[in-house]
Design a protein around this motif. Structure first.
Motif, PDB file in Angstrom:
ATOM      1  N   ALA A 129      -5.480  11.071   8.701  1.00  0.00           N
ATOM      2  CA  ALA A 129      -6.671  11.041   9.561  1.00  0.00           C
ATOM      3  C   ALA A 129      -7.390   9.698   9.460  1.00  0.00           C
ATOM      4  O   ALA A 129      -7.811   9.126  10.474  1.00  0.00           O
ATOM      5  CB  ALA A 129      -7.609  12.181   9.168  1.00  0.00           C
ATOM      6  N   VAL A 130      -7.525   9.188   8.231  1.00  0.00           N
ATOM      7  CA  VAL A 130      -8.212   7.908   8.037  1.00  0.00           C
ATOM      8  C   VAL A 130      -7.431   6.764   8.681  1.00  0.00           C
ATOM      9  O   VAL A 130      -7.985   5.947   9.428  1.00  0.00           O
ATOM     10  CB  VAL A 130      -8.420   7.636   6.536  1.00  0.00           C
ATOM     11  CG1 VAL A 130      -8.969   6.220   6.328  1.00  0.00           C
ATOM     12  CG2 VAL A 130      -9.375   8.661   5.937  1.00  0.00           C
ATOM     13  N   PHE A 131      -6.128   6.696   8.382  1.00  0.00           N
ATOM     14  CA  PHE A 131      -5.312   5.623   8.951  1.00  0.00           C
ATOM     15  C   PHE A 131      -5.172   5.770  10.463  1.00  0.00           C
ATOM     16  O   PHE A 131      -5.073   4.773  11.188  1.00  0.00           O
ATOM     17  CB  PHE A 131      -3.936   5.603   8.293  1.00  0.00           C
ATOM     18  CG  PHE A 131      -3.973   5.230   6.835  1.00  0.00           C
ATOM     19  CD1 PHE A 131      -4.808   4.228   6.391  1.00  0.00           C
ATOM     20  CD2 PHE A 131      -3.176   5.880   5.905  1.00  0.00           C
ATOM     21  CE1 PHE A 131      -4.858   3.878   5.053  1.00  0.00           C
ATOM     22  CE2 PHE A 131      -3.211   5.539   4.567  1.00  0.00           C
ATOM     23  CZ  PHE A 131      -4.057   4.535   4.131  1.00  0.00           C
ATOM     24  N   GLY A 132      -5.164   7.016  10.933  1.00  0.00           N
ATOM     25  CA  GLY A 132      -5.138   7.231  12.377  1.00  0.00           C
ATOM     26  C   GLY A 132      -6.378   6.682  13.049  1.00  0.00           C
ATOM     27  O   GLY A 132      -6.317   6.148  14.163  1.00  0.00           O
ATOM     28  N   ALA A 133      -7.521   6.783  12.358  1.00  0.00           N
ATOM     29  CA  ALA A 133      -8.759   6.197  12.892  1.00  0.00           C
ATOM     30  C   ALA A 133      -8.645   4.682  12.963  1.00  0.00           C
ATOM     31  O   ALA A 133      -9.116   4.047  13.920  1.00  0.00           O
ATOM     32  CB  ALA A 133      -9.941   6.606  12.013  1.00  0.00           C
ATOM     33  N   PHE A 134      -8.000   4.064  11.934  1.00  0.00           N
ATOM     34  CA  PHE A 134      -7.761   2.618  11.990  1.00  0.00           C
ATOM     35  C   PHE A 134      -6.937   2.245  13.221  1.00  0.00           C
ATOM     36  O   PHE A 134      -7.159   1.200  13.833  1.00  0.00           O
ATOM     37  CB  PHE A 134      -7.023   2.151  10.740  1.00  0.00           C
ATOM     38  CG  PHE A 134      -7.853   2.149   9.485  1.00  0.00           C
ATOM     39  CD1 PHE A 134      -9.189   2.495   9.517  1.00  0.00           C
ATOM     40  CD2 PHE A 134      -7.290   1.821   8.267  1.00  0.00           C
ATOM     41  CE1 PHE A 134      -9.969   2.506   8.372  1.00  0.00           C
ATOM     42  CE2 PHE A 134      -8.049   1.819   7.108  1.00  0.00           C
ATOM     43  CZ  PHE A 134      -9.391   2.162   7.167  1.00  0.00           C
TER      44      PHE A 134
ATOM     45  N   ALA B 188       3.940   6.304   8.110  1.00  0.00           N
ATOM     46  CA  ALA B 188       4.623   6.326   6.815  1.00  0.00           C
ATOM     47  C   ALA B 188       4.178   7.508   5.961  1.00  0.00           C
ATOM     48  O   ALA B 188       5.008   8.192   5.348  1.00  0.00           O
ATOM     49  CB  ALA B 188       4.362   5.011   6.077  1.00  0.00           C
ATOM     50  N   ILE B 189       2.867   7.780   5.899  1.00  0.00           N
ATOM     51  CA  ILE B 189       2.361   8.895   5.100  1.00  0.00           C
ATOM     52  C   ILE B 189       2.827  10.227   5.686  1.00  0.00           C
ATOM     53  O   ILE B 189       3.179  11.167   4.944  1.00  0.00           O
ATOM     54  CB  ILE B 189       0.824   8.850   5.003  1.00  0.00           C
ATOM     55  CG1 ILE B 189       0.380   7.582   4.278  1.00  0.00           C
ATOM     56  CG2 ILE B 189       0.291  10.078   4.295  1.00  0.00           C
ATOM     57  CD1 ILE B 189       0.888   7.461   2.865  1.00  0.00           C
ATOM     58  N   LEU B 190       2.850  10.330   6.998  1.00  0.00           N
ATOM     59  CA  LEU B 190       3.349  11.557   7.641  1.00  0.00           C
ATOM     60  C   LEU B 190       4.802  11.814   7.263  1.00  0.00           C
ATOM     61  O   LEU B 190       5.180  12.933   6.886  1.00  0.00           O
ATOM     62  CB  LEU B 190       3.201  11.439   9.163  1.00  0.00           C
ATOM     63  CG  LEU B 190       3.727  12.626   9.973  1.00  0.00           C
ATOM     64  CD1 LEU B 190       2.956  13.891   9.638  1.00  0.00           C
ATOM     65  CD2 LEU B 190       3.635  12.335  11.471  1.00  0.00           C
ATOM     66  N   LEU B 191       5.636  10.794   7.364  1.00  0.00           N
ATOM     67  CA  LEU B 191       7.041  10.942   6.979  1.00  0.00           C
ATOM     68  C   LEU B 191       7.182  11.231   5.494  1.00  0.00           C
ATOM     69  O   LEU B 191       8.027  12.046   5.080  1.00  0.00           O
ATOM     70  CB  LEU B 191       7.814   9.664   7.331  1.00  0.00           C
ATOM     71  CG  LEU B 191       8.008   9.355   8.810  1.00  0.00           C
ATOM     72  CD1 LEU B 191       8.651   7.983   8.976  1.00  0.00           C
ATOM     73  CD2 LEU B 191       8.869  10.420   9.468  1.00  0.00           C
ATOM     74  N   ASP B 192       6.368  10.581   4.686  1.00  0.00           N
ATOM     75  CA  ASP B 192       6.465  10.738   3.238  1.00  0.00           C
ATOM     76  C   ASP B 192       6.116  12.156   2.810  1.00  0.00           C
ATOM     77  O   ASP B 192       6.765  12.734   1.935  1.00  0.00           O
ATOM     78  CB  ASP B 192       5.529   9.735   2.556  1.00  0.00           C
ATOM     79  CG  ASP B 192       5.796   9.611   1.075  1.00  0.00           C
ATOM     80  OD1 ASP B 192       6.866   9.088   0.716  1.00  0.00           O
ATOM     81  OD2 ASP B 192       4.950  10.054   0.281  1.00  0.00           O
TER      82      ASP B 192
ATOM     83  N   LEU C 173      -1.865  -1.910  11.105  1.00  0.00           N
ATOM     84  CA  LEU C 173      -1.879  -1.347   9.755  1.00  0.00           C
ATOM     85  C   LEU C 173      -2.150   0.150   9.788  1.00  0.00           C
ATOM     86  O   LEU C 173      -1.483   0.928   9.086  1.00  0.00           O
ATOM     87  CB  LEU C 173      -2.943  -2.048   8.910  1.00  0.00           C
ATOM     88  CG  LEU C 173      -2.586  -3.422   8.359  1.00  0.00           C
ATOM     89  CD1 LEU C 173      -3.795  -4.066   7.706  1.00  0.00           C
ATOM     90  CD2 LEU C 173      -1.439  -3.317   7.350  1.00  0.00           C
ATOM     91  N   GLY C 174      -3.127   0.573  10.580  1.00  0.00           N
ATOM     92  CA  GLY C 174      -3.454   1.993  10.655  1.00  0.00           C
ATOM     93  C   GLY C 174      -2.294   2.817  11.171  1.00  0.00           C
ATOM     94  O   GLY C 174      -1.961   3.867  10.604  1.00  0.00           O
TER      95      GLY C 174
ATOM     96  N   VAL D  98       0.828  -1.201   0.000  1.00  0.00           N
ATOM     97  CA  VAL D  98       0.000   0.000   0.000  1.00  0.00           C
ATOM     98  C   VAL D  98       0.867   1.257   0.000  1.00  0.00           C
ATOM     99  O   VAL D  98       0.608   2.203  -0.754  1.00  0.00           O
ATOM    100  CB  VAL D  98      -0.938   0.000   1.227  1.00  0.00           C
ATOM    101  CG1 VAL D  98      -1.691   1.322   1.329  1.00  0.00           C
ATOM    102  CG2 VAL D  98      -1.926  -1.144   1.132  1.00  0.00           C
ATOM    103  N   LEU D  99       1.912   1.257   0.835  1.00  0.00           N
ATOM    104  CA  LEU D  99       2.758   2.439   0.933  1.00  0.00           C
ATOM    105  C   LEU D  99       3.470   2.738  -0.382  1.00  0.00           C
ATOM    106  O   LEU D  99       3.556   3.897  -0.804  1.00  0.00           O
ATOM    107  CB  LEU D  99       3.783   2.254   2.055  1.00  0.00           C
ATOM    108  CG  LEU D  99       4.759   3.428   2.260  1.00  0.00           C
ATOM    109  CD1 LEU D  99       3.983   4.705   2.548  1.00  0.00           C
ATOM    110  CD2 LEU D  99       5.729   3.126   3.382  1.00  0.00           C
ATOM    111  N   PHE D 100       3.970   1.709  -1.052  1.00  0.00           N
ATOM    112  CA  PHE D 100       4.641   1.939  -2.327  1.00  0.00           C
ATOM    113  C   PHE D 100       3.673   2.512  -3.354  1.00  0.00           C
ATOM    114  O   PHE D 100       4.023   3.393  -4.136  1.00  0.00           O
ATOM    115  CB  PHE D 100       5.284   0.646  -2.841  1.00  0.00           C
ATOM    116  CG  PHE D 100       6.771   0.661  -2.778  1.00  0.00           C
ATOM    117  CD1 PHE D 100       7.530   0.865  -3.912  1.00  0.00           C
ATOM    118  CD2 PHE D 100       7.426   0.510  -1.567  1.00  0.00           C
ATOM    119  CE1 PHE D 100       8.905   0.890  -3.845  1.00  0.00           C
ATOM    120  CE2 PHE D 100       8.800   0.531  -1.492  1.00  0.00           C
ATOM    121  CZ  PHE D 100       9.548   0.718  -2.642  1.00  0.00           C
ATOM    122  N   GLY D 101       2.440   2.021  -3.350  1.00  0.00           N
ATOM    123  CA  GLY D 101       1.452   2.550  -4.284  1.00  0.00           C
ATOM    124  C   GLY D 101       1.144   4.014  -4.019  1.00  0.00           C
ATOM    125  O   GLY D 101       1.142   4.846  -4.943  1.00  0.00           O
ATOM    126  N   LEU D 102       0.900   4.365  -2.747  1.00  0.00           N
ATOM    127  CA  LEU D 102       0.597   5.751  -2.403  1.00  0.00           C
ATOM    128  C   LEU D 102       1.789   6.668  -2.662  1.00  0.00           C
ATOM    129  O   LEU D 102       1.645   7.773  -3.190  1.00  0.00           O
ATOM    130  CB  LEU D 102       0.179   5.832  -0.930  1.00  0.00           C
ATOM    131  CG  LEU D 102      -1.128   5.121  -0.562  1.00  0.00           C
ATOM    132  CD1 LEU D 102      -1.343   5.166   0.941  1.00  0.00           C
ATOM    133  CD2 LEU D 102      -2.306   5.749  -1.285  1.00  0.00           C
TER     134      LEU D 102
END
Length: 388
Positions: free
Chosen positions: A317-322, A340-344, A333-334, A267-271
């Protein structure tokens, strides 16, 4: 952009520091365990009560299946081999008890079992009852099962290691008499994890190769795809490191769910590639319009920053909810994806990408071979030629 090296060094140090705990990553799918459920869940409470009162070794034993190659499992030679296997397994450190054809009555010796099984039809009902639980009596007693109760939980690392020891023992000592199989919840966990470990290198290589080729075609560059793969790998490792620090070491757990790193990587590589293509393609467009490389980098990053950071904020926000969910695998996973998204979006896209491109300069666009211009670019070129 004015001092790229000064920002590159602490950026890489930060990611390396966060990635450091990942070398202690232990991946293990949870089996025969209700720990992934909330503590107040009735299924978890019932499971813990069952395991506590009866012992997990009795509820989820390791199942050793022996299928006789010749005759039945009740023959003298096969019973002797079964007795030897039973004693060898019983001698392992982590074994509480073993139930087999040759030890269910502690007062009997091997000769007693051999003598009794020769007169199966005349056996008392209680003996037949024990025997029928351990053999396929309706198919001629060709197969038997040994029930091995470990001292540790079925989901523990020690129980999984015991499965490997039993398999190694059977492979060495029982090939002449039996076809052997080792099952049960612990064995399922071992095999599931092994299948993931065996396929993980292929998954990583496939993602890297396809991403590299697509990015070369998109960016018309060699160094930019390499940069993208290296930075995405660093972010992934940093996210894994935080998972280990928070969930494995912080909660004193033996392992992270083996599904989590695989899904996280994919998922991270795709995003991340979405961000990369969006930003670099804009910089490339500006460069193709005749704007100098440095100015193209500044303008491209500035024009895409709002879109990239806005999308990142939504996903965090979405992943944080997970991560707030009480089911462990969803929480892992969340949390991993949010970090990862925050760092990216911050360290990678806002700092390291422009800094690295500033250092590379014109080398950003170096390509040792040429290929046809994509259709949309070809139309732009034809339009510009017509206007000129």
């Amino acid at each position: 952009m004015k001092r790229p090296v000064i920002f590159l060094i602490p950026g890489f140090i930060l990611l390396s520091f966060m990635a450091y705990p990942s070398y202690k990553l232990n991946m293990q799918v949870p089996v025969a365990s209700a720990s992934i459920l909330p503590k107040h869940d009735s299924a978890r409470k019932g499971f813990e009560l069952l395991a506590g009162d009866f012992g997990q070794g009795n509820v989820f034993p390791i199942q050793v299946v022996l299928k006789a190659k010749h005759g039945t499992v009740l023959s003298d030679d096969n019973l002797k081999a079964i007795d030897q296997i039973t004693n060898d397994i019983q001698n392992f450190n982590n074994v509480d008890k073993v139930v087999s054809l040759t030890n269910w009555n502690m007062e009997w010796k091997l000769s007693n079992y051999q003598q009794a099984y020769k007169a199966y039809d005349r056996l008392p009902d209680f003996v037949k009852g024990q025997l029928n639980k351990l053999t396929n009596h309706d198919r001629g007693h060709t197969t038997t099962i040994l029930l091995v109760s470990p001292k540790t939980d079925a989901d523990s690392k020690a129980s999984r290691e015991l499965v490997r020891k039993i398999r190694s023992l059977l492979k060495e000592n029982s090939t002449e008499n039996f076809e052997t199989y080792v099952g049960g919840q612990s064995a399922i966990g071992v095999d599931f994890d092994q299948r993931i470990f065996n396929n993980l290198p292929m998954i990583i290589v496939t993602v890297f190769v396809i991403s590299f080729v697509v990015l070369i075609v998109s960016f018309r560059s060699i160094f930019l795809p390499v940069k993208a793969l290296v930075l995405n790998s660093l972010v992934t490792l940093a996210s894994m490191g935080m998972l280990v620090a928070v969930f494995q070491q912080g909660n004193f757990r033996e392992a992270i769910n083996s599904i989590t790193p695989v899904v996280l990587f994919a998922v991270l590589f795709g995003l991340s590639m979405d961000y990369e293509v969006l930003i670099i393609n804009r910089i490339r467009e500006l460069k193709d319009e005749g704007i100098p490389t440095i100015e193209s980098i500044v303008k491209g990053i500035s024009e895409t920053a709002g879109l990239v950071n806005g999308a990142a904020a939504i996903m965090i926000a979405v992943f944080g909810a997970f991560a707030m969910v009480k089911v462990e695998v969803v929480k892992e996973l969340g949390f991993g994806l949010a970090v990862a998204i925050l760092l990216d979006a911050t360290v990678i896209r806002s700092v390291l990408v422009p800094a690295i491109m500033r250092v590379l300069g014109e080398a950003n666009w170096w390509l040792p071979f040429r290929f046809a211009v994509p259709i949309n670019n070809r139309k732009n070129v034809e339009t510009e030629e017509g206007l000129s």
